[in-house]
Design a protein around this motif. Structure first.
Motif, PDB file in Angstrom:
ATOM      1  N   UNK A 186       0.815  -1.215   0.000  1.00 37.50           N
ATOM      2  CA  UNK A 186       0.000   0.000   0.000  1.00 37.50           C
ATOM      3  C   UNK A 186       0.849   1.265   0.000  1.00 37.50           C
ATOM      4  N   UNK A 187       2.140   1.132   0.176  1.00 36.11           N
ATOM      5  CA  UNK A 187       3.017   2.314   0.244  1.00 36.11           C
ATOM      6  C   UNK A 187       3.511   2.722  -1.144  1.00 36.11           C
ATOM      7  N   UNK A 188       3.797   1.745  -1.980  1.00 32.21           N
ATOM      8  CA  UNK A 188       4.452   2.016  -3.259  1.00 32.21           C
ATOM      9  C   UNK A 188       3.433   2.136  -4.393  1.00 32.21           C
ATOM     10  N   UNK A 189       3.644   3.153  -5.240  1.00 34.02           N
ATOM     11  CA  UNK A 189       2.610   3.478  -6.225  1.00 34.02           C
ATOM     12  C   UNK A 189       2.520   2.491  -7.388  1.00 34.02           C
ATOM     13  N   UNK A 190       3.542   1.652  -7.580  1.00 34.80           N
ATOM     14  CA  UNK A 190       3.491   0.761  -8.746  1.00 34.80           C
ATOM     15  C   UNK A 190       2.612  -0.465  -8.536  1.00 34.80           C
ATOM     16  N   UNK A 245       8.335  -0.173   4.205  1.00 37.92           N
ATOM     17  CA  UNK A 245       7.923   1.116   3.660  1.00 37.92           C
ATOM     18  C   UNK A 245       9.127   2.048   3.719  1.00 37.92           C
ATOM     19  N   UNK A 272      10.196   1.822 -11.822  1.00 33.36           N
ATOM     20  CA  UNK A 272       9.702   2.226 -13.139  1.00 33.36           C
ATOM     21  C   UNK A 272      10.761   1.997 -14.218  1.00 33.36           C
ATOM     22  N   UNK A 320       1.828  14.268  -2.555  1.00 29.89           N
ATOM     23  CA  UNK A 320       1.669  12.868  -2.976  1.00 29.89           C
ATOM     24  C   UNK A 320       2.806  12.006  -2.450  1.00 29.89           C
ATOM     25  N   UNK A 324       9.677   0.436  -6.183  1.00 26.38           N
ATOM     26  CA  UNK A 324       8.327   0.211  -6.687  1.00 26.38           C
ATOM     27  C   UNK A 324       7.516   1.499  -6.737  1.00 26.38           C
ATOM     28  N   UNK A 325       8.208   2.620  -6.892  1.00 27.80           N
ATOM     29  CA  UNK A 325       7.476   3.869  -7.041  1.00 27.80           C
ATOM     30  C   UNK A 325       7.301   4.617  -5.736  1.00 27.80           C
ATOM     31  N   UNK A 326       8.317   5.351  -5.327  1.00 28.03           N
ATOM     32  CA  UNK A 326       8.230   6.198  -4.140  1.00 28.03           C
ATOM     33  C   UNK A 326       9.424   7.139  -4.145  1.00 28.03           C
TER      34      UNK A 326
END
Lengths: 186, 446
Positions: free
Chosen positions: A72-76, B184, B125, B351, B165-167
């Protein structure tokens, strides 16, 4: 009731996930969580349902909640079903300066969906994402692992048409990479 | 054009492969370094004056010298390839075109630090570049540059790529370490610093892609020679990612010290402003650094020409200066709304805030909402003061620098462009539908 398919990796994906776990010191296999979740998303339907996350937790010998809090933390990671082809349009800074807002509106109109939605035929999901480090070739969008850069409406339209014609599932971790994945000697 | 040390040979055939890289002098620095003592390698990097290329500009040799060496505890080198700062795309470019320079730099640096396992933490990404690196690493293993007993010296090193993974927050070094541990990406309270307790509580050095790549030419030419390039304490070359309303966006390698005016208007670099427009503002080092209007980016407040260097860009502090940062150079033309640009940046930080610290978690959201009020034509003069107040209460009150990164653009946009906020207030809703931002002429409706 529909038959529930057991959630399980293919043999190749399972072998790869074990290989990934070996990249971290003994007892630190939790570190493999991000790559294994990518793999799970690519292998098991394009999104991470609770049963898929539970399966990943069992693979890594950790508690399910440790997977949920990461997913739930990472957007991918997609936490709800997505289309076969997820369009990720960069909306940040330089891409915005170069017209990303108009590009998103154009795609919304073309596909008749709003940002965050999936087309009725299940082909496309439209997402807007933060800077993808492609600012010199803005505006741009990512589909699977491919960056489509220096977009115009026309170019974008053609690209989407070609994905639709192929009709394939596209994910960040391409299927063929799973079997071709380099077997790094240690 | 000045000297180029990192991307000088991108046009050479097969430079992305081991054979092509070696044919152009690749891995010579590694052979040289492995004949030196680790502390001699550290000393060369100290002499070079190399500073972290990820944004903070901290001296690399000094950072390396902090690494703790308790007996029996492994040490780790982690490459920060989580390039996410809006406006920055040099690392992705370098890894894609010349992956072996990063790998060679990492082997040399790992040897200097006494690390036997190293990781490249790459943005999720960038899966395409992830696979390029995996392939290149395999080539390096096959050639005996990685693995056991490298080149017969008895030094062992395993190098792995780890994908995020996108952060955005994982580009902060302790957030990155948490993420590498499978959690996290919440940054840690420092101290302890990573050099003492990093990944899995072991001594760890985290360096940017470009920083580690720069170690290769430093060993090749010696630290003293490297230090002769550049100006003052800004030594060597720097990759600049140029984007926005310029004729030639892209990655440029400059000798630090090139005048900003030359960088923007010379055909060797950005080639001037698109469509013959005038320049309005520049964000010189990635979205976090203060925005400067044309007159202050070209010349310092004292009237001296501003140079592309850590010191010159910082001249005047944050009142009239900015930072070199990551080298993400974003140029805006006269039609750009800096208020809307600020809203875009602020939305980004909202965001990307990890949510640990209240000032950042709440403040970024409030700033975004207030800026939206301006865009909708409902803002009043008090809202400018409120924005100023919020940003000043985020700055320096958070665990990691994301708070500052969110505050600085707000402070600098108000400082230099207050009249534009007032225009939004005075014109109200009538201003809402005016297309007051750059329309790209290549984006024609199909």
């Amino acid at each position: 009731m529909a038959e529930i398919k057991p959630i399980k990796f293919s043999d190749e994906a399972l072998a790869l996930s074990h290989k990934i776990m070996k990249r971290y010191p003994e007892g630190k296999q939790k570190s493999a969580i991000l790559p294994v979740l990518h793999l799970a998303q690519a292998e098991l339907g394009g999104w991470l349902s609770a049963p898929v996350m539970d399966y990943v937790a069992s693979l890594l010998s950790i508690q399910p909640v440790e997977v949920y809090e990461v997913a739930s933390f990472y957007s991918m990671y997609n936490l709800k079903p997505v289309g076969k082809c997820v369009i990720e349009v960069c909306r940040t800074g330089p891409c915005w300066l170069m017209g990303a807002e108009d590009l998103v509106k154009f795609i919304e109109k073309k596909l008749n969906i709003k940002e965050g939605q999936t087309t009725a035929d299940g082909m496309f999901t439209l997402k807007t994402v933060e800077c993808l480090a492609s600012c010199g070739t803005a505006p741009m969008m990512q589909i699977g692992e491919t960056y489509h850069e220096n977009l115009t409406f026309e170019k974008c339209s053609d690209i989407l048409d070609s994905y639709k014609a192929k009709g394939e599932n596209v994910s960040h971790w391409r299927k063929e990479r799973i079997t071709n994945h380099s077997d790094i000697k240690q | 054009m000045g000297r180029q040390l990192l991307i000088n040979d991108l046009d050479k055939e097969g430079i992305a492969t081991l054979a092509g890289y070696k044919a152009n002098g690749g891995y010579a620095a590694l052979e040289k370094a492995l004949k030196m003592k680790p502390e001699e390698v550290v000393s060369e990097v100290q002499k070079s004056g190399l500073r972290g290329r990820g944004g903070a500009g901290f001296p690399t040799g000094l950072k390396w010298s902090f690494i703790a060496k308790p007996p029996g505890v492994p040490r780790y080198l982690v490459c920060n390839a989580d390039e996410s700062e809006p406006g920055t795309f040099k690392d992705r470019y370098l890894m894609q075109r010349k992956p072996h320079i990063l790998i060679e730099g990492m082997i040399i640096s790992s040897f200097a630090l006494g690390a036997n396992t190293s990781y490249i933490y790459i943005r999720g990404e960038m899966m395409y570049q992830f696979h390029i690196l995996e392939k290149a690493i395999q080539e390096a293993y096959d050639a005996g540059y990685l693995g056991k007993n490298i080149l017969g010296t008895g030094y062992d090193l395993n190098l792995y790529v780890h994908c995020g993974a996108g952060a955005y927050i994982c580009g902060e070094e302790t957030g990155l370490i948490e993420s590498l541990e499978g959690k996290r990406g919440n940054p840690r309270i420092k101290p302890p610093f990573p050099a003492v307790k990093g990944v899995w509580q072991c001594p760890t050095v985290v360096n940017n892609v470009e920083t580690l790549a720069a170690v290769v030419p430093i060993i090749d030419m010696t630290g003293d020679e490297y230090a002769k390039i550049g100006v003052g304490k800004s030594t060597g070359t720097k990759l600049i990612s140029a984007s926005g309303h310029i004729n030639k966006p892209g990655v440029y390698e400059i000798e630090l010290g090139v005048p900003v005016e030359e960088f923007i208007y010379s055909d060797a670099y950005c080639g001037g402003i698109k469509n013959g427009k005038k320049m309005k503002a520049v964000v010189a080092g990635g979205s976090s650094v203060p925005i400067l209007p044309t007159e202050l980016i070209l010349k310092t407040a004292k009237g001296e020409p501003r140079l592309m260097s850590y010191e010159s860009l910082n001249h005047g502090g944050f009142i009239t200066g900015t930072m070199l940062g990551s080298g993400g150079f974003i140029v805006m033309d006269e039609d750009t709304s800096v208020v809307k640009n600020l809203w875009n940046f602020t939305r980004f930080y909202h965001h990307e805030s990890c949510g640990q610290c209240s000032p950042c978690r709440e403040g970024t959201g409030w700033m975004e909402k207030i800026l939206h009020k301006f865009l909708d034509g409902h803002a009043t003069v008090k809202d400018i003061d409120l924005l100023w107040d919020i940003q000043s209460k985020i700055d320096s009150r958070t665990i990691c620098p994301l708070g500052e990164a969110a505050a600085w653009p707000v402070a600098s946009t108000i400082r230099h462009f207050r009249s534009e906020f007032e225009e939004y207030i005075n014109k109200g809703e009538s201003f809402k539908d005016v297309k007051h931002y750059f329309r790209v002429n290549n984006l024609q409706p199909a």
